[in-house]
Scaffold this motif. Structure first.
Motif, PDB file in Angstrom:
ATOM      1  N   MET A   1      45.997  41.325  34.438  1.00 37.73           N
ATOM      2  CA  MET A   1      45.803  42.734  34.727  1.00 37.73           C
ATOM      3  C   MET A   1      46.490  43.625  33.715  1.00 37.73           C
ATOM      4  N   ARG A   2      47.176  43.040  32.743  1.00 36.15           N
ATOM      5  CA  ARG A   2      47.920  43.830  31.761  1.00 36.15           C
ATOM      6  C   ARG A   2      46.966  44.459  30.761  1.00 36.15           C
ATOM      7  N   GLY A   3      47.358  45.615  30.185  1.00 33.51           N
ATOM      8  CA  GLY A   3      46.565  46.264  29.153  1.00 33.51           C
ATOM      9  C   GLY A   3      46.035  47.600  29.606  1.00 33.51           C
ATOM     10  N   GLU A   4      45.107  48.119  28.837  1.00 35.28           N
ATOM     11  CA  GLU A   4      44.564  49.438  29.104  1.00 35.28           C
ATOM     12  C   GLU A   4      43.316  49.330  29.984  1.00 35.28           C
ATOM     13  N   ALA A   5      43.271  50.102  31.033  1.00 34.02           N
ATOM     14  CA  ALA A   5      42.085  50.184  31.876  1.00 34.02           C
ATOM     15  C   ALA A   5      41.130  51.193  31.260  1.00 34.02           C
ATOM     16  N   ALA A   6      39.946  51.294  31.812  1.00 35.03           N
ATOM     17  CA  ALA A   6      38.955  52.229  31.288  1.00 35.03           C
ATOM     18  C   ALA A   6      39.483  53.656  31.309  1.00 35.03           C
ATOM     19  N   ASN A   7      40.329  53.988  32.276  1.00 32.52           N
ATOM     20  CA  ASN A   7      40.864  55.342  32.412  1.00 32.52           C
ATOM     21  C   ASN A   7      42.195  55.525  31.694  1.00 32.52           C
ATOM     22  N   ARG A   8      42.551  54.617  30.794  1.00 34.59           N
ATOM     23  CA  ARG A   8      43.793  54.668  30.036  1.00 34.59           C
ATOM     24  C   ARG A   8      45.032  54.513  30.909  1.00 34.59           C
ATOM     25  N   VAL A   9      44.923  53.795  31.980  1.00 35.68           N
ATOM     26  CA  VAL A   9      46.079  53.469  32.808  1.00 35.68           C
ATOM     27  C   VAL A   9      46.528  52.077  32.396  1.00 35.68           C
ATOM     28  N   PHE A  11      48.356  48.645  33.062  1.00 36.47           N
ATOM     29  CA  PHE A  11      48.783  47.790  34.161  1.00 36.47           C
ATOM     30  C   PHE A  11      49.998  46.996  33.689  1.00 36.47           C
ATOM     31  N   VAL A  12      51.072  47.017  34.484  1.00 36.84           N
ATOM     32  CA  VAL A  12      52.326  46.374  34.111  1.00 36.84           C
ATOM     33  C   VAL A  12      52.779  45.466  35.250  1.00 36.84           C
ATOM     34  N   ARG A  13      53.063  44.196  34.933  1.00 37.95           N
ATOM     35  CA  ARG A  13      53.612  43.278  35.942  1.00 37.95           C
ATOM     36  C   ARG A  13      55.077  43.642  36.162  1.00 37.95           C
ATOM     37  N   TRP A  14      55.426  43.909  37.427  1.00 40.50           N
ATOM     38  CA  TRP A  14      56.802  44.318  37.755  1.00 40.50           C
ATOM     39  C   TRP A  14      57.494  43.198  38.502  1.00 40.50           C
ATOM     40  N   PRO A  15      58.661  42.788  38.147  1.00 38.99           N
ATOM     41  CA  PRO A  15      59.591  43.332  37.154  1.00 38.99           C
ATOM     42  C   PRO A  15      59.525  42.656  35.783  1.00 38.99           C
ATOM     43  N   ALA A  16      58.605  41.701  35.592  1.00 40.05           N
ATOM     44  CA  ALA A  16      58.568  40.907  34.359  1.00 40.05           C
ATOM     45  C   ALA A  16      58.376  41.760  33.102  1.00 40.05           C
ATOM     46  N   GLU A  17      57.644  42.855  33.190  1.00 39.56           N
ATOM     47  CA  GLU A  17      57.336  43.659  32.004  1.00 39.56           C
ATOM     48  C   GLU A  17      58.042  45.013  32.033  1.00 39.56           C
ATOM     49  N   ARG A  18      59.313  44.985  32.321  1.00 36.38           N
ATOM     50  CA  ARG A  18      60.122  46.212  32.352  1.00 36.38           C
ATOM     51  C   ARG A  18      60.022  46.999  31.042  1.00 36.38           C
ATOM     52  N   ASP A  19      60.020  46.276  29.929  1.00 39.47           N
ATOM     53  CA  ASP A  19      59.971  46.940  28.615  1.00 39.47           C
ATOM     54  C   ASP A  19      58.675  47.733  28.436  1.00 39.47           C
ATOM     55  N   LEU A  20      57.565  47.165  28.881  1.00 45.79           N
ATOM     56  CA  LEU A  20      56.286  47.866  28.790  1.00 45.79           C
ATOM     57  C   LEU A  20      56.305  49.114  29.669  1.00 45.79           C
ATOM     58  N   ARG A  21      56.907  49.008  30.851  1.00 49.06           N
ATOM     59  CA  ARG A  21      57.043  50.179  31.729  1.00 49.06           C
ATOM     60  C   ARG A  21      57.847  51.268  31.025  1.00 49.06           C
ATOM     61  N   GLU A  22      58.939  50.877  30.376  1.00 48.91           N
ATOM     62  CA  GLU A  22      59.781  51.846  29.670  1.00 48.91           C
ATOM     63  C   GLU A  22      59.001  52.535  28.551  1.00 48.91           C
ATOM     64  N   CYS A  31      50.823  54.583  34.254  1.00 45.49           N
ATOM     65  CA  CYS A  31      51.203  53.179  34.386  1.00 45.49           C
ATOM     66  C   CYS A  31      51.093  52.768  35.855  1.00 45.49           C
ATOM     67  N   LEU A  32      50.390  51.669  36.115  1.00 42.79           N
ATOM     68  CA  LEU A  32      50.291  51.121  37.460  1.00 42.79           C
ATOM     69  C   LEU A  32      51.075  49.815  37.485  1.00 42.79           C
ATOM     70  N   LEU A  33      52.161  49.812  38.240  1.00 43.70           N
ATOM     71  CA  LEU A  33      53.023  48.638  38.345  1.00 43.70           C
ATOM     72  C   LEU A  33      52.443  47.687  39.380  1.00 43.70           C
ATOM     73  N   VAL A  34      52.230  46.445  38.974  1.00 41.05           N
ATOM     74  CA  VAL A  34      51.734  45.412  39.876  1.00 41.05           C
ATOM     75  C   VAL A  34      52.950  44.574  40.260  1.00 41.05           C
ATOM     76  N   VAL A  35      53.442  44.779  41.471  1.00 42.62           N
ATOM     77  CA  VAL A  35      54.669  44.144  41.934  1.00 42.62           C
ATOM     78  C   VAL A  35      54.406  42.673  42.222  1.00 42.62           C
ATOM     79  N   GLU A  36      55.160  41.804  41.539  1.00 37.33           N
ATOM     80  CA  GLU A  36      54.986  40.367  41.680  1.00 37.33           C
ATOM     81  C   GLU A  36      55.430  39.900  43.061  1.00 37.33           C
ATOM     82  N   HIS A  37      54.859  38.790  43.505  1.00 35.97           N
ATOM     83  CA  HIS A  37      55.152  38.228  44.820  1.00 35.97           C
ATOM     84  C   HIS A  37      56.652  38.007  44.997  1.00 35.97           C
TER      85      HIS A  37
END
Length: 166
Positions: A1-9, A11-22, A31-37
Protein backbone atom coordinates in the motif's frame (compact mmCIF):
# COMPACT_ATOMS: atom_id res chain seq x y z
CA UNK A 1 0.00 0.00 0.00
CA UNK A 2 3.05 2.28 0.09
CA UNK A 3 3.53 5.04 -2.50
CA UNK A 4 1.42 7.65 -4.19
CA UNK A 5 -2.29 7.09 -4.68
CA UNK A 6 -4.19 8.57 -7.61
CA UNK A 7 -5.12 11.55 -5.40
CA UNK A 8 -1.50 12.15 -4.31
CA UNK A 9 -2.04 10.68 -0.86
CA UNK A 10 0.99 8.78 0.38
CA UNK A 11 0.28 5.49 2.14
CA UNK A 12 2.67 4.85 5.05
CA UNK A 13 2.98 1.67 7.15
CA UNK A 14 2.90 2.75 10.80
CA UNK A 15 5.17 2.53 12.77
CA UNK A 16 7.64 0.85 10.36
CA UNK A 17 7.88 3.86 8.02
CA UNK A 18 8.20 6.70 10.52
CA UNK A 19 10.78 8.41 8.29
CA UNK A 20 8.38 8.52 5.34
CA UNK A 21 5.70 10.01 7.61
CA UNK A 22 8.18 12.69 8.72
CA UNK A 23 8.96 13.54 5.08
CA UNK A 24 5.25 13.92 4.36
CA UNK A 25 4.87 16.20 7.39
CA UNK A 26 7.80 18.40 6.36
CA UNK A 27 6.55 18.71 2.77
CA UNK A 28 2.88 18.94 3.83
CA UNK A 29 1.92 16.02 1.62
CA UNK A 30 -1.30 14.21 2.51
CA UNK A 31 -0.47 10.95 4.27
CA UNK A 32 -2.63 7.97 5.24
CA UNK A 33 -1.03 5.92 8.00
CA UNK A 34 -1.80 2.20 7.80
CA UNK A 35 -1.42 0.99 11.38
CA UNK A 36 0.24 -2.42 11.50
CA UNK A 37 -1.38 -5.29 13.41
CA UNK A 38 -0.82 -4.97 17.16
CA UNK A 39 0.73 -1.47 16.95
CA UNK A 40 -0.95 1.47 18.68
CA UNK A 41 -2.17 4.27 16.42
CA UNK A 42 -0.15 7.50 16.41
CA UNK A 43 -0.90 9.80 19.35
CA UNK A 44 -0.92 13.02 17.33
CA UNK A 45 -2.39 13.18 13.85
CA UNK A 46 -1.66 16.30 11.84
CA UNK A 47 -3.84 18.31 9.50
CA UNK A 48 -2.45 16.53 6.45
CA UNK A 49 -2.80 12.98 7.74
CA UNK A 50 -5.24 10.32 8.88
CA UNK A 51 -4.93 6.68 9.89
CA UNK A 52 -6.66 3.34 9.27
CA UNK A 53 -6.21 -0.18 10.54
CA UNK A 54 -6.46 -3.03 8.00
CA UNK A 55 -8.48 -4.76 6.86
CA UNK A 56 -10.50 -1.84 5.55
CA UNK A 57 -13.29 -1.99 2.98
CA UNK A 58 -12.31 -0.42 -0.37
CA UNK A 59 -15.16 2.10 -0.22
CA UNK A 60 -14.10 3.17 3.30
CA UNK A 61 -10.51 3.58 2.11
CA UNK A 62 -11.64 5.67 -0.87
CA UNK A 63 -13.75 7.85 1.43
CA UNK A 64 -10.75 8.46 3.74
CA UNK A 65 -8.53 9.35 0.76
CA UNK A 66 -11.18 11.74 -0.65
CA UNK A 67 -11.64 13.43 2.73
CA UNK A 68 -7.90 13.81 3.26
CA UNK A 69 -7.44 15.23 -0.24
CA UNK A 70 -10.31 17.70 0.24
CA UNK A 71 -8.99 18.81 3.63
CA UNK A 72 -5.53 19.43 2.17
CA UNK A 73 -6.93 21.26 -0.89
CA UNK A 74 -9.08 23.58 1.20
CA UNK A 75 -6.04 24.69 3.16
CA UNK A 76 -4.21 25.66 -0.06
CA UNK A 77 -6.86 28.26 -0.93
CA UNK A 78 -8.18 31.01 1.31
CA UNK A 79 -11.61 30.39 2.81
CA UNK A 80 -13.78 33.22 4.15
CA UNK A 81 -16.44 32.02 6.55
CA UNK A 82 -19.72 33.85 7.29
CA UNK A 83 -18.51 34.82 10.79
CA UNK A 84 -15.82 37.06 9.27
CA UNK A 85 -12.83 34.78 9.72
CA UNK A 86 -10.41 34.18 6.86
CA UNK A 87 -8.59 30.83 6.92
CA UNK A 88 -5.45 30.14 4.92
CA UNK A 89 -3.17 27.16 5.47
CA UNK A 90 -2.79 26.85 9.26
CA UNK A 91 -3.59 30.51 10.02
CA UNK A 92 -6.69 32.61 10.44
CA UNK A 93 -7.56 36.26 10.91
CA UNK A 94 -10.76 38.04 11.96
CA UNK A 95 -11.97 40.80 9.67
CA UNK A 96 -14.44 43.66 9.89
CA UNK A 97 -17.72 43.54 7.97
CA UNK A 98 -16.42 45.96 5.32
CA UNK A 99 -13.17 44.02 4.97
CA UNK A 100 -15.15 40.80 4.50
CA UNK A 101 -17.34 42.38 1.85
CA UNK A 102 -14.29 43.67 -0.02
CA UNK A 103 -12.40 40.41 0.37
CA UNK A 104 -15.23 38.14 -0.82
CA UNK A 105 -14.65 38.71 -4.57
CA UNK A 106 -10.87 38.52 -4.08
CA UNK A 107 -11.20 35.14 -2.34
CA UNK A 108 -13.79 33.92 -4.85
CA UNK A 109 -11.46 34.71 -7.73
CA UNK A 110 -8.23 33.89 -5.89
CA UNK A 111 -5.29 34.64 -8.19
CA UNK A 112 -7.43 36.59 -10.67
CA UNK A 113 -7.98 40.32 -11.08
CA UNK A 114 -10.86 41.99 -9.27
CA UNK A 115 -11.52 45.40 -10.82
CA UNK A 116 -11.38 48.61 -8.80
CA UNK A 117 -14.92 49.53 -9.83
CA UNK A 118 -16.23 46.30 -8.26
CA UNK A 119 -14.60 47.14 -4.94
CA UNK A 120 -15.76 50.76 -5.11
CA UNK A 121 -19.33 49.50 -5.66
CA UNK A 122 -19.00 47.34 -2.54
CA UNK A 123 -17.87 50.37 -0.50
CA UNK A 124 -20.73 52.45 -1.86
CA UNK A 125 -23.33 49.77 -0.97
CA UNK A 126 -21.92 49.56 2.56
CA UNK A 127 -22.43 53.30 3.02
CA UNK A 128 -18.70 54.10 3.15
CA UNK A 129 -16.98 56.62 0.91
CA UNK A 130 -16.25 55.04 -2.44
CA UNK A 131 -13.69 57.53 -3.71
CA UNK A 132 -10.45 56.27 -5.16
CA UNK A 133 -8.56 57.46 -2.07
CA UNK A 134 -11.04 55.72 0.26
CA UNK A 135 -10.65 52.47 -1.69
CA UNK A 136 -6.86 52.70 -1.45
CA UNK A 137 -7.11 53.29 2.31
CA UNK A 138 -9.38 50.22 2.75
CA UNK A 139 -7.02 48.10 0.64
CA UNK A 140 -4.04 49.28 2.72
CA UNK A 141 -5.80 48.22 5.93
CA UNK A 142 -6.79 44.91 4.37
CA UNK A 143 -3.18 44.26 3.36
CA UNK A 144 -2.06 44.74 6.96
CA UNK A 145 -4.66 42.26 8.23
CA UNK A 146 -3.83 39.64 5.59
CA UNK A 147 -0.07 39.71 6.20
CA UNK A 148 -0.48 37.49 9.28
CA UNK A 149 -1.98 34.64 7.24
CA UNK A 150 0.53 34.84 4.39
CA UNK A 151 -1.66 36.57 1.82
CA UNK A 152 -1.15 39.78 -0.12
CA UNK A 153 -3.41 42.06 -2.14
CA UNK A 154 -1.33 43.08 -5.15
CA UNK A 155 -2.01 45.96 -7.54
CA UNK A 156 -2.79 45.19 -11.14
CA UNK A 157 -1.80 48.54 -12.60
CA UNK A 158 -4.71 50.48 -14.03
CA UNK A 159 -7.19 47.64 -13.44
CA UNK A 160 -7.59 46.43 -9.90
CA UNK A 161 -6.23 43.95 -7.39
CA UNK A 162 -5.38 40.28 -7.06
CA UNK A 163 -5.19 38.12 -3.91
CA UNK A 164 -2.04 35.95 -3.80
CA UNK A 165 0.11 34.09 -1.30
CA UNK A 166 3.13 36.07 -0.10
Amino acid sequence: MRGEAANRVTFVRWPAERDLREQCTVHRRPCLLVVEHGAPPPENVGLHEDWVRPPIAPEDLQARVRQLTARTFLRSRPVLDPAGILYFKESSVTLSVTQCEMLAPLVGRHGQTVYRIELRDILERSGASSSSNALDLHVMRLRRRLRVVGLAVRNVRGRGFVLEPT
